[in-house]
Design a protein around this motif. Structure first.
Motif, PDB file in Angstrom:
ATOM      1  N   THR A  63      -5.554  12.011 -12.781  1.00 59.19           N
ATOM      2  CA  THR A  63      -4.677  12.093 -13.935  1.00 59.19           C
ATOM      3  C   THR A  63      -4.130  10.714 -14.270  1.00 59.19           C
ATOM      4  OG1 THR A  63      -4.044  14.347 -13.332  1.00 59.19           O
ATOM      5  CG2 THR A  63      -2.627  13.199 -14.911  1.00 59.19           C
ATOM      6  N   TYR A  64      -4.139  10.373 -15.567  1.00 59.15           N
ATOM      7  CA  TYR A  64      -3.711   9.057 -16.018  1.00 59.15           C
ATOM      8  C   TYR A  64      -2.664   9.187 -17.116  1.00 59.15           C
ATOM      9  CZ  TYR A  64      -7.970   7.508 -13.652  1.00 59.15           C
ATOM     10  OH  TYR A  64      -8.946   7.283 -12.720  1.00 59.15           O
ATOM     11  N   ASP A  65      -1.807   8.163 -17.195  1.00 60.52           N
ATOM     12  CA  ASP A  65      -0.842   8.040 -18.280  1.00 60.52           C
ATOM     13  C   ASP A  65      -1.241   6.857 -19.148  1.00 60.52           C
ATOM     14  OD1 ASP A  65       0.971  10.154 -17.554  1.00 60.52           O
ATOM     15  OD2 ASP A  65       1.610   8.893 -15.882  1.00 60.52           O
ATOM     16  N   LEU A  66      -1.264   7.065 -20.457  1.00 62.37           N
ATOM     17  CA  LEU A  66      -1.619   6.008 -21.405  1.00 62.37           C
ATOM     18  C   LEU A  66      -0.445   5.733 -22.324  1.00 62.37           C
ATOM     19  CD1 LEU A  66      -4.809   5.453 -23.474  1.00 62.37           C
ATOM     20  CD2 LEU A  66      -2.643   5.764 -24.687  1.00 62.37           C
ATOM     21  N   ARG A  67      -0.186   4.441 -22.546  1.00 61.79           N
ATOM     22  CA  ARG A  67       0.831   4.010 -23.497  1.00 61.79           C
ATOM     23  C   ARG A  67       0.244   2.910 -24.378  1.00 61.79           C
ATOM     24  NH1 ARG A  67       6.069   5.629 -22.670  1.00 61.79           N
ATOM     25  NH2 ARG A  67       6.419   6.842 -20.769  1.00 61.79           N
ATOM     26  N   PHE A 253     -10.176  -3.812 -16.625  1.00 60.22           N
ATOM     27  CA  PHE A 253     -10.189  -2.589 -15.829  1.00 60.22           C
ATOM     28  C   PHE A 253     -10.144  -2.946 -14.344  1.00 60.22           C
ATOM     29  CE2 PHE A 253     -12.396  -1.787 -19.763  1.00 60.22           C
ATOM     30  CZ  PHE A 253     -12.018  -0.519 -20.151  1.00 60.22           C
ATOM     31  N   THR A 254      -9.449  -2.121 -13.563  1.00 57.42           N
ATOM     32  CA  THR A 254      -9.410  -2.298 -12.111  1.00 57.42           C
ATOM     33  C   THR A 254      -9.947  -1.045 -11.436  1.00 57.42           C
ATOM     34  OG1 THR A 254      -7.477  -3.747 -12.256  1.00 57.42           O
ATOM     35  CG2 THR A 254      -7.966  -2.790 -10.102  1.00 57.42           C
ATOM     36  N   TYR A 255     -10.877  -1.254 -10.479  1.00 56.74           N
ATOM     37  CA  TYR A 255     -11.515  -0.149  -9.768  1.00 56.74           C
ATOM     38  C   TYR A 255     -11.334  -0.318  -8.267  1.00 56.74           C
ATOM     39  CZ  TYR A 255     -13.870   0.611 -14.232  1.00 56.74           C
ATOM     40  OH  TYR A 255     -14.130   0.844 -15.553  1.00 56.74           O
ATOM     41  N   ASP A 256     -11.221   0.812  -7.590  1.00 52.45           N
ATOM     42  CA  ASP A 256     -11.242   0.836  -6.129  1.00 52.45           C
ATOM     43  C   ASP A 256     -12.664   1.215  -5.714  1.00 52.45           C
ATOM     44  OD1 ASP A 256     -11.071   1.385  -3.408  1.00 52.45           O
ATOM     45  OD2 ASP A 256      -9.052   2.215  -3.557  1.00 52.45           O
ATOM     46  N   LEU A 257     -13.433   0.252  -5.195  1.00 52.15           N
ATOM     47  CA  LEU A 257     -14.837   0.506  -4.908  1.00 52.15           C
ATOM     48  C   LEU A 257     -15.020   1.513  -3.790  1.00 52.15           C
ATOM     49  CD1 LEU A 257     -16.312  -3.119  -5.120  1.00 52.15           C
ATOM     50  CD2 LEU A 257     -16.035  -1.420  -6.937  1.00 52.15           C
ATOM     51  N   ARG A 258     -14.210   1.426  -2.766  1.00 47.67           N
ATOM     52  CA  ARG A 258     -14.371   2.338  -1.622  1.00 47.67           C
ATOM     53  C   ARG A 258     -13.944   3.757  -1.967  1.00 47.67           C
ATOM     54  NH1 ARG A 258     -12.121  -1.791   3.058  1.00 47.67           N
ATOM     55  NH2 ARG A 258     -14.078  -2.963   3.322  1.00 47.67           N
ATOM     56  N   GLU A 264      -6.556   1.392 -13.155  1.00 52.82           N
ATOM     57  CA  GLU A 264      -5.688   1.042 -14.270  1.00 52.82           C
ATOM     58  C   GLU A 264      -6.421   0.109 -15.220  1.00 52.82           C
ATOM     59  OE1 GLU A 264      -2.361  -1.006 -12.601  1.00 52.82           O
ATOM     60  OE2 GLU A 264      -3.527  -2.792 -12.080  1.00 52.82           O
ATOM     61  N   SER A 265      -5.820  -0.077 -16.388  1.00 51.24           N
ATOM     62  CA  SER A 265      -6.360  -1.033 -17.356  1.00 51.24           C
ATOM     63  C   SER A 265      -5.237  -1.519 -18.259  1.00 51.24           C
ATOM     64  CB  SER A 265      -7.476  -0.413 -18.209  1.00 51.24           C
ATOM     65  OG  SER A 265      -6.953   0.569 -19.088  1.00 51.24           O
ATOM     66  N   THR A 266      -5.409  -2.716 -18.781  1.00 56.72           N
ATOM     67  CA  THR A 266      -4.519  -3.261 -19.794  1.00 56.72           C
ATOM     68  C   THR A 266      -5.394  -3.896 -20.868  1.00 56.72           C
ATOM     69  OG1 THR A 266      -4.334  -5.369 -18.598  1.00 56.72           O
ATOM     70  CG2 THR A 266      -2.627  -3.714 -18.204  1.00 56.72           C
ATOM     71  N   GLY A 267      -4.966  -3.792 -22.121  1.00 56.79           N
ATOM     72  CA  GLY A 267      -5.806  -4.326 -23.188  1.00 56.79           C
ATOM     73  C   GLY A 267      -5.026  -4.720 -24.418  1.00 56.79           C
ATOM     74  N   GLN A 268      -5.662  -5.574 -25.211  1.00 56.76           N
ATOM     75  CA  GLN A 268      -5.121  -5.990 -26.497  1.00 56.76           C
ATOM     76  C   GLN A 268      -6.245  -5.910 -27.527  1.00 56.76           C
ATOM     77  OE1 GLN A 268      -5.202  -8.687 -24.002  1.00 56.76           O
ATOM     78  NE2 GLN A 268      -3.559  -7.576 -22.962  1.00 56.76           N
ATOM     79  N   ASN A 289      -1.369  -3.159 -28.120  1.00 57.56           N
ATOM     80  CA  ASN A 289      -1.308  -3.436 -26.681  1.00 57.56           C
ATOM     81  C   ASN A 289      -1.276  -2.096 -25.971  1.00 57.56           C
ATOM     82  OD1 ASN A 289      -0.763  -6.520 -26.240  1.00 57.56           O
ATOM     83  ND2 ASN A 289       0.524  -5.910 -27.964  1.00 57.56           N
ATOM     84  N   SER A 290      -2.130  -1.935 -24.985  1.00 59.31           N
ATOM     85  CA  SER A 290      -2.229  -0.636 -24.319  1.00 59.31           C
ATOM     86  C   SER A 290      -2.286  -0.814 -22.812  1.00 59.31           C
ATOM     87  CB  SER A 290      -3.475   0.122 -24.795  1.00 59.31           C
ATOM     88  OG  SER A 290      -4.647  -0.607 -24.474  1.00 59.31           O
ATOM     89  N   SER A 291      -1.882   0.217 -22.113  1.00 61.53           N
ATOM     90  CA  SER A 291      -1.965   0.249 -20.654  1.00 61.53           C
ATOM     91  C   SER A 291      -2.276   1.662 -20.197  1.00 61.53           C
ATOM     92  CB  SER A 291      -0.667  -0.246 -20.011  1.00 61.53           C
ATOM     93  OG  SER A 291       0.403   0.636 -20.301  1.00 61.53           O
ATOM     94  N   VAL A 292      -3.056   1.750 -19.138  1.00 59.69           N
ATOM     95  CA  VAL A 292      -3.417   3.041 -18.542  1.00 59.69           C
ATOM     96  C   VAL A 292      -3.176   2.928 -17.047  1.00 59.69           C
ATOM     97  CG1 VAL A 292      -5.248   4.719 -18.143  1.00 59.69           C
ATOM     98  CG2 VAL A 292      -5.136   3.489 -20.322  1.00 59.69           C
ATOM     99  N   ARG A 293      -2.534   3.931 -16.455  1.00 58.47           N
ATOM    100  CA  ARG A 293      -2.225   3.911 -15.024  1.00 58.47           C
ATOM    101  C   ARG A 293      -2.619   5.243 -14.393  1.00 58.47           C
ATOM    102  NH1 ARG A 293      -1.618  -0.517 -16.410  1.00 58.47           N
ATOM    103  NH2 ARG A 293       0.097  -2.005 -16.062  1.00 58.47           N
TER     104      ARG A 293
END
Length: 303
Positions: A63-67, A253-258, A264-268, A289-293
């Motif tokens: 589950t993610y939150d986007l703003r 974008f940030t990923y956990d490979l293991r 999460e992600s941040t963008g413009q 400007n957006s962020s996802v967590r």
């Protein structure tokens, strides 16, 4: 667009030599019993670098939150400018399963609310009911959704906006997970703005900018840079309107490979649109400007 200043390292090499001295001869001595030579030591092999896992989405529910904050500036030929700021808040839940073979993502947009900060009389746009989208994880050369700069939802419906948001978050990493690896994709799609059909052509380039260990995780950062071109024409209120536009976006974008999950992600993004009629031309500029967590994640077998 991100630039990391290169650093140079200077190495100093110290070479030491010793000189022997000449002396008068001395009587030859009879050598004593020879001392056994120490066995030759074989140098231990150097440790090899750890191999990095390729990223594969792990089955489970996440589950993610986007703003997102979007500033919209509208100007006409007369020079009149109006500006508004829109706030977008969304909740998204992804269920990932590979039981049938190819991994499939079922995305549910639980909530989506868009409000105006300046126009207090404008009604709050709200998703009437959750929207479910099936997102097969296709090869990277096939785009699965609209880029964040192209949230020009089909005929402005909240349902299509929700689908675009859901598809924009999931990308494939088709190359070995190593820094400086890159790949690209391009696609054309048809969308709608105010009842006017538009053709959007998107070109995206992806870069793996960082791979590092963090406690029990291996984190990888992927940068996506996208350019967008929009063209179209149609009739609105008995007026012929031609639409032309272009935009750019950059999302990290940030990923956990293991763990096999997106964190999460941040963008413009910036999008410029021109609406032309016989009477006038209207220019619209959107800056977002957006962020996802990640709010919560439960891999399959643990829930």
């Amino acid at each position: 667009m991100l630039s990391v200043p290169s650093s140079s390292r200077l190495f100093a090499l110290l070479v030491a030599t010793s000189l022997g001295c000449v002396s008068t001869p001395v009587p030859v001595r009879i050598p004593g019993p020879s001392t056994p030579r120490e066995p030759e030591r074989i140098p231990a092999p150097l440790p090899t670098a750890k191999s990095l896992p390729n990223f594969v989405y792990r089955d489970g529910t996440y589950t993610y939150d986007l703003r997102q904050t979007t500033t919209v500036t509208v100007g006409v030929d007369s020079g009149t400018l109006t500006e508004d700021t829109l706030q977008t808040i969304a909740g998204l839940t992804y269920s990932i399963s590979a039981n049938a073979g190819a991994p499939v993502v079922s995305a549910m947009i639980d909530s989506l609310v868009i409000t105006s900060k300046h126009d207090t009389l404008a009604p709050v746009r709200r998703l009437a009911a959750p929207v479910v989208v099936q997102l097969p994880l296709l090869p990277f050369s096939v785009a699965t959704a609209v880029d964040s700069t192209a949230l020009l939802s089909t005929c402005d419906s909240m349902e299509e906006t929700a689908r675009a948001l859901a598809g924009d978050l999931y990308i494939q990493i088709p190359v070995p997970v190593q820094e400086a690896q890159s790949w690209s994709d391009s696609t054309s799609l048809v969308l709608c703005r105010g009842g006017i059909p538009l053709t959007a052509t998107r070109i995206s380039r992806f870069y793996i900018t960082e791979v590092r260990e963090s406690r029990d995780s291996v984190l990888a950062k992927v940068l996506r840079q996208t350019s967008l071109t929009i063209t179209g024409s149609g009739t609105q209120s008995a007026r012929r309107i031609t639409v032309r536009g272009q935009g750019t976006s950059e999302t990290a974008f940030t990923y956990d490979l293991r763990a096999g999950r997106f964190l999460e992600s941040t963008g413009q993004s910036v999008l410029q649109l021109g609406f032309e009629t016989i009477q006038q031309t209207e220019q619209v500029i959107q800056r977002s400007n957006s962020s996802v967590r990640l709010r919560a994640g439960v891999p399959s077998g643990l829930n």
